[in-house]
Design a protein around this motif. Structure first.
Motif, PDB file in Angstrom:
ATOM      1  N   UNK A 258       0.782 -13.063  11.629  1.00 26.77           N
ATOM      2  CA  UNK A 258       1.175 -11.651  11.525  1.00 26.77           C
ATOM      3  C   UNK A 258       0.562 -10.836  12.672  1.00 26.77           C
ATOM      4  N   UNK A 264       8.640  -4.082  14.719  1.00 27.51           N
ATOM      5  CA  UNK A 264       9.730  -4.248  13.746  1.00 27.51           C
ATOM      6  C   UNK A 264       9.909  -5.696  13.281  1.00 27.51           C
ATOM      7  N   UNK A 289      -4.442  -6.036   6.662  1.00 30.25           N
ATOM      8  CA  UNK A 289      -3.255  -6.100   7.517  1.00 30.25           C
ATOM      9  C   UNK A 289      -2.649  -4.721   7.789  1.00 30.25           C
ATOM     10  N   UNK A 290      -3.123  -3.703   7.081  1.00 30.70           N
ATOM     11  CA  UNK A 290      -2.470  -2.394   7.202  1.00 30.70           C
ATOM     12  C   UNK A 290      -2.377  -1.875   8.639  1.00 30.70           C
ATOM     13  N   UNK A 293       0.468  -3.448  10.368  1.00 30.17           N
ATOM     14  CA  UNK A 293       1.726  -3.062   9.712  1.00 30.17           C
ATOM     15  C   UNK A 293       2.183  -1.687  10.179  1.00 30.17           C
ATOM     16  N   UNK A 294       1.248  -0.775  10.330  1.00 32.04           N
ATOM     17  CA  UNK A 294       1.622   0.568  10.792  1.00 32.04           C
ATOM     18  C   UNK A 294       2.065   0.527  12.251  1.00 32.04           C
ATOM     19  N   UNK A 295       1.204   0.004  13.107  1.00 31.79           N
ATOM     20  CA  UNK A 295       1.450   0.188  14.534  1.00 31.79           C
ATOM     21  C   UNK A 295       2.556  -0.703  15.068  1.00 31.79           C
ATOM     22  N   UNK A 297       4.996  -1.552  12.891  1.00 33.12           N
ATOM     23  CA  UNK A 297       6.084  -1.218  11.960  1.00 33.12           C
ATOM     24  C   UNK A 297       6.688  -2.489  11.350  1.00 33.12           C
ATOM     25  N   UNK A 298       5.814  -3.315  10.812  1.00 31.30           N
ATOM     26  CA  UNK A 298       6.249  -4.584  10.234  1.00 31.30           C
ATOM     27  C   UNK A 298       6.778  -4.391   8.814  1.00 31.30           C
ATOM     28  N   UNK A 299       7.594  -5.332   8.409  1.00 32.81           N
ATOM     29  CA  UNK A 299       8.136  -5.334   7.049  1.00 32.81           C
ATOM     30  C   UNK A 299       7.868  -6.706   6.441  1.00 32.81           C
ATOM     31  N   UNK A 300       7.335  -6.730   5.226  1.00 31.81           N
ATOM     32  CA  UNK A 300       7.042  -8.001   4.552  1.00 31.81           C
ATOM     33  C   UNK A 300       7.595  -7.926   3.138  1.00 31.81           C
TER      34      UNK A 300
END
Lengths: 363, 363
Positions: A258, A264, A289-290, A293-295, A297-300
């Motif tokens: 990750x 994206x 992981x936050x 995820x923010x920077x 812009x990931x989606x899980x």
């Protein structure tokens, strides 16, 4: 089909006139079954299961009697059993032959899938199933064995097909990473990704598996997570980063992958096999992981394949076409003998299988 | 508007005939600005910034000169600065007044938003902006102060509006948890959730904030994460579990909340403020989340509000309607004096603010 089944089959074709004789024979049918005898703690042990025999009653109207041909052993079994009390029949899917039937939708001789658990013979009434994929007659697999109904043309196939395409939404030219790459689902995700024009990086636990994924299945890069530095090897294989990650294993390796996702990026969480044998309090610890995820812009998204139950046959049909045309290759690791089911499960959870782990029920 | 601005404004209205005089005065305009003088390590320090003055050149055709009214301090500034070299002007949005203009789209006297950084005066050419929300003339806010263009009617408002509704997809009757609940975005997410008929649980860092969220903003439950056992308090507040989680802070608390999500729960990761002051190697460690993602079929998506740039005014319009009708309340924590920007940023990162943290640029 054994001799009892053959007699039964003939009798069945004779219809109602033979019902008296049929009933007399039915009372003689026994099933072998594995009871979940001790709650799993850590890795399942053979002594957690108890093999028993039970007599089956006569068939009632609408009911079907089936005899198992192949049993499935799957990673989900380990965590799912935490929901069940000790004493139940061990859960699991099987491919079976209908050997007696009082239900026109399941004629004698038909090959079916059933979520019947670890037992050799099952009496069921399809109209009482609340789950649409609790049992179904298999479509024709042509020249391919019916055992594929437990793999590429069944639950693992649909897991790869719906889960990967639906959640990862891969586009041609994108980079796809898959862990548990040599497992039942992983080999299919990688091949579907190749079909979609992606660059595929597979993670597996032995050099043999890695070589096979690359040479036989056409994976672009393979990484032996047991011997290689995962982060470094991934950076070399995908210096541009990862667009889609299909996660079968969870654990530290997931966090490492990750951390190398692109903007994206999409992550489908299919399984977490690396932690299935662990107690909740022993879960691996990983950095939060936050931030990424923010920077980035990931989606899980996590999923259970049952959510696609109402589209089940669509998945099997597409996978069948790909198998028939040679675009998707399948592979099975087969254990012989119903009695060896516990051993096969334990071995699969240790990563002993390549492709789909099944047990052939030599009765 | 100060006296220089007033002269400038009059001159501007006189148009081209005053251009010679205007240019003479323009050469006298100075801007104060904060330079990012030392790379942040841990918590930003006032000595990481250097206040300087610079003379501004004459306006060219198409250019605009603005004077700051309010500056924004936002959590994102801390991590974003890692991308910039020491020596740049500190980044940030501001509300400003146009005091001289050679651009018909930005008439003198208009109030604008600009991503101009920590400086009092800015010369810019809107046609050179590649980012559609680099600057824009504010729509009328009616009786409300223009500072809202940094909060409920600006970036934080759109973060709550698009991020919460778009990613969490809340439905009436669902349970919504929000961390950083008393912050600029959190207070809006909670209120939008209430508007949508949800049950709202807010996490904040003081009893005062908690009481205010409950009594003034109508949150259903509030949890002081600094003094309460988060898992236990959440189980009491939402025994049925959480459907939507809007995450502003990251860290251990996020994992604790995620462990109590319902099937098909949705998580919007907006920020990770709890870790912004930490070095990458010091990130908090948490148990892996994959098992619960699989078995609860959770979905988590991180986002940056800039992704909604092309729908920016749609968000501001909707939030304006809610503010005008009293359905959404706003709150600002205001610091006076441009010179106090560093202190305001540091204080906000410590959780010193309630609602939007802004700095009034008393020139």
């Amino acid at each position: 089909m054994n001799s009892l089944s053959a007699v039964r089959s003939v009798l069945n074709k004779l219809g109602a006139s033979s019902s008296k004789l049929s009933r007399q024979i039915s009372t003689m049918v026994k099933t072998k079954k594995f009871i979940y005898a001790k709650a799993f703690q850590g890795e399942p042990k053979e002594t957690d299961f108890e093999l028993i025999e039970e007599e089956l009653p006569d068939l009632k109207d609408g009911e079907v009697l089936s005899e198992a041909l192949y049993h499935s052993v799957d990673p989900y079994m380990r965590p799912y059993m935490a929901r069940y009390p000790v004493g139940v029949t061990m859960i699991g899917g099987q491919i079976a032959k209908v050997i007696e039937s009082k239900n026109v939708a399941y004629p004698v001789g038909s090959t079916i899938f059933g979520q019947f658990g670890w037992q050799t013979h099952t009496i069921f009434n399809p109209s009482e199933h609340t789950d649409p994929i609790q049992s179904y007659v298999l479509p024709s697999f042509g020249k391919h064995p019916s055992s594929l109904g437990l793999g590429v043309l069944g639950m693992p196939g649909n897991t790869a097909y719906f889960g990967f395409l639906g959640i990862c939404q891969p586009k041609a030219g994108e980079v796809v990473a898959v862990t548990g790459a040599a497992g039942a689902v992983g080999i299919l995700v990688g091949q579907i990704a190749k079909l979609k024009g992606c660059k595929v990086i597979g993670f597996a636990g032995s050099d043999e598996k890695c070589a096979w994924l690359k040479n036989e299945l056409g994976f672009d890069h393979v990484i032996n997570y047991k011997t290689e530095n995962v982060s470094k090897a991934l950076r070399t294989a995908a210096p541009e980063g990862v667009d889609c990650y299909f996660d079968n294993v969870g654990g530290q390796i997931s966090s490492q992958i990750i951390q190398q996702m692109k903007d994206y990026g999409r992550i489908a969480v299919c399984g977490s096999i690396s932690s299935y044998n662990l107690d909740v309090k022993d879960m691996p610890q990983v950095p939060i992981l936050q931030p990424i995820f923010v920077f980035k812009q990931l989606k899980m998204e996590g999923f259970l394949v049952w959510r696609y139950a109402d589209r089940w046959m669509e998945g099997i049909k597409q996978m069948s076409q790909w198998v028939d045309s040679g675009k998707i290759k399948y592979h099975e690791t087969t254990t012989d003998g119903f009695e060896n089911l516990p051993k096969a499960l334990i071995d699969m959870l240790r990563g002993g299988n390549t492709g789909k782990a099944i047990v052939r029920s030599s009765l």
